[in-house]
Design a protein around this motif. Structure first.
Motif, PDB file in Angstrom:
ATOM      1  N   ILE A  21       7.428 -15.321  -1.062  1.00 51.57           N
ATOM      2  CA  ILE A  21       6.049 -14.567  -1.432  1.00 51.57           C
ATOM      3  C   ILE A  21       6.231 -13.482  -0.207  1.00 51.57           C
ATOM      4  CG2 ILE A  21       4.021 -14.315  -1.582  1.00 51.57           C
ATOM      5  CD1 ILE A  21       5.090 -15.767  -4.080  1.00 51.57           C
ATOM      6  N   ALA A  22       6.428 -13.641   0.975  1.00 53.23           N
ATOM      7  CA  ALA A  22       6.332 -12.483   1.692  1.00 53.23           C
ATOM      8  C   ALA A  22       7.668 -11.516   1.856  1.00 53.23           C
ATOM      9  CB  ALA A  22       6.137 -13.067   3.052  1.00 53.23           C
ATOM     10  N   PHE A  23       8.650 -12.042   1.376  1.00 56.32           N
ATOM     11  CA  PHE A  23      10.019 -11.391   1.169  1.00 56.32           C
ATOM     12  C   PHE A  23       9.787 -10.296   0.088  1.00 56.32           C
ATOM     13  CE2 PHE A  23      13.894 -10.628  -0.556  1.00 56.32           C
ATOM     14  CZ  PHE A  23      14.800  -9.755   0.377  1.00 56.32           C
ATOM     15  N   ALA A  24       9.083 -11.066  -1.146  1.00 60.86           N
ATOM     16  CA  ALA A  24       9.099 -10.187  -2.453  1.00 60.86           C
ATOM     17  C   ALA A  24       7.799  -9.106  -2.188  1.00 60.86           C
ATOM     18  CB  ALA A  24       8.622 -11.095  -3.505  1.00 60.86           C
ATOM     19  N   TYR A  25       6.811  -9.436  -1.461  1.00 62.19           N
ATOM     20  CA  TYR A  25       5.718  -8.472  -1.435  1.00 62.19           C
ATOM     21  C   TYR A  25       6.240  -7.430  -0.538  1.00 62.19           C
ATOM     22  CZ  TYR A  25       1.228  -6.295   0.250  1.00 62.19           C
ATOM     23  OH  TYR A  25       0.482  -5.523   0.321  1.00 62.19           O
ATOM     24  N   ARG A  26       7.124  -7.748   0.846  1.00 62.93           N
ATOM     25  CA  ARG A  26       7.497  -6.441   1.387  1.00 62.93           C
ATOM     26  C   ARG A  26       8.493  -5.641   0.629  1.00 62.93           C
ATOM     27  NH1 ARG A  26       9.811  -7.848   7.514  1.00 62.93           N
ATOM     28  NH2 ARG A  26       7.980  -6.535   8.327  1.00 62.93           N
ATOM     29  N   LYS A  27       9.377  -6.161  -0.211  1.00 64.59           N
ATOM     30  CA  LYS A  27      10.187  -5.474  -0.940  1.00 64.59           C
ATOM     31  C   LYS A  27       9.550  -4.405  -2.039  1.00 64.59           C
ATOM     32  CE  LYS A  27      13.834  -6.420  -4.351  1.00 64.59           C
ATOM     33  NZ  LYS A  27      14.776  -7.281  -4.973  1.00 64.59           N
ATOM     34  N   ASP A  28       8.174  -4.758  -2.401  1.00 68.41           N
ATOM     35  CA  ASP A  28       7.432  -4.025  -3.382  1.00 68.41           C
ATOM     36  C   ASP A  28       6.511  -3.186  -2.643  1.00 68.41           C
ATOM     37  OD1 ASP A  28       9.053  -5.142  -5.296  1.00 68.41           O
ATOM     38  OD2 ASP A  28       7.624  -6.714  -6.034  1.00 68.41           O
ATOM     39  N   THR A  29       6.315  -3.221  -1.545  1.00 67.68           N
ATOM     40  CA  THR A  29       5.470  -2.233  -1.009  1.00 67.68           C
ATOM     41  C   THR A  29       5.290  -0.859  -1.454  1.00 67.68           C
ATOM     42  OG1 THR A  29       6.424  -2.006   1.239  1.00 67.68           O
ATOM     43  CG2 THR A  29       4.857  -3.841   1.151  1.00 67.68           C
ATOM     44  N   GLY A  30       6.349  -0.304  -1.581  1.00 66.13           N
ATOM     45  CA  GLY A  30       6.700   0.984  -2.156  1.00 66.13           C
ATOM     46  C   GLY A  30       5.791   1.298  -3.415  1.00 66.13           C
ATOM     47  N   LEU A  31       5.991   0.289  -4.244  1.00 58.44           N
ATOM     48  CA  LEU A  31       5.713   0.314  -5.672  1.00 58.44           C
ATOM     49  C   LEU A  31       4.154   0.299  -5.750  1.00 58.44           C
ATOM     50  CD1 LEU A  31       8.269  -1.512  -7.622  1.00 58.44           C
ATOM     51  CD2 LEU A  31       7.824   0.890  -7.799  1.00 58.44           C
ATOM     52  N   HIS A  32       3.789  -0.814  -4.914  1.00 56.52           N
ATOM     53  CA  HIS A  32       2.202  -0.889  -4.864  1.00 56.52           C
ATOM     54  C   HIS A  32       1.704   0.404  -4.360  1.00 56.52           C
ATOM     55  CE1 HIS A  32       3.018  -5.678  -4.013  1.00 56.52           C
ATOM     56  NE2 HIS A  32       3.188  -5.008  -5.193  1.00 56.52           N
ATOM     57  N   LYS A  33       2.071   1.109  -3.500  1.00 54.42           N
ATOM     58  CA  LYS A  33       1.144   2.491  -3.066  1.00 54.42           C
ATOM     59  C   LYS A  33       1.310   3.285  -4.093  1.00 54.42           C
ATOM     60  CE  LYS A  33       2.613   1.684   1.786  1.00 54.42           C
ATOM     61  NZ  LYS A  33       3.403   2.178   3.025  1.00 54.42           N
ATOM     62  N   ILE A  34       2.248   3.241  -5.025  1.00 61.03           N
ATOM     63  CA  ILE A  34       2.320   4.261  -6.304  1.00 61.03           C
ATOM     64  C   ILE A  34       1.607   3.862  -7.241  1.00 61.03           C
ATOM     65  CG2 ILE A  34       3.642   5.125  -7.855  1.00 61.03           C
ATOM     66  CD1 ILE A  34       6.232   4.974  -5.843  1.00 61.03           C
ATOM     67  N   PHE A  35       1.554   2.755  -7.736  1.00 61.80           N
ATOM     68  CA  PHE A  35       1.015   2.192  -8.820  1.00 61.80           C
ATOM     69  C   PHE A  35      -0.477   1.647  -8.912  1.00 61.80           C
ATOM     70  CE2 PHE A  35       5.355   1.883 -10.183  1.00 61.80           C
ATOM     71  CZ  PHE A  35       5.209   2.739 -11.376  1.00 61.80           C
ATOM     72  N   TYR A  36      -0.827   1.148  -7.598  1.00 61.56           N
ATOM     73  CA  TYR A  36      -2.120   0.451  -7.230  1.00 61.56           C
ATOM     74  C   TYR A  36      -2.915   1.118  -6.277  1.00 61.56           C
ATOM     75  CZ  TYR A  36       0.279  -3.115  -9.661  1.00 61.56           C
ATOM     76  OH  TYR A  36       0.826  -3.929 -10.572  1.00 61.56           O
TER      77      TYR A  36
END
Length: 62
Positions: A21-36
């Motif tokens: 879960i931590a690895f997947a979250y780190r991988k998607d942090t860029g998308l989180h900043k854009i969409f959320y």
């Protein structure tokens, strides 16, 4: 209640799951900043709503 092997499996599964879960979250942090972007406002709204319901419950109980 649980055997020794079941407890070992549960602990190892939990550790691997948290790492995944931590690895997947780190991988998607860029998308989180854009969409959320404004999601914290929704969280604050939910907390305020629950607080208001709690206050109404206290107010009408007396």
């Amino acid at each position: 209640m649980f055997s020794k092997d079941q407890l070992i499996f549960a602990v190892l599964f939990f550790i691997v799951f948290v790492i995944g879960i931590a690895f997947a979250y780190r991988k998607d942090t860029g998308l989180h900043k854009i969409f959320y972007k404004g999601s914290y406002k929704i969280l604050l709204g939910f907390i305020a709503f629950i607080g208001i319901l709690f206050l109404i419950k206290i107010f009408f109980k007396r």
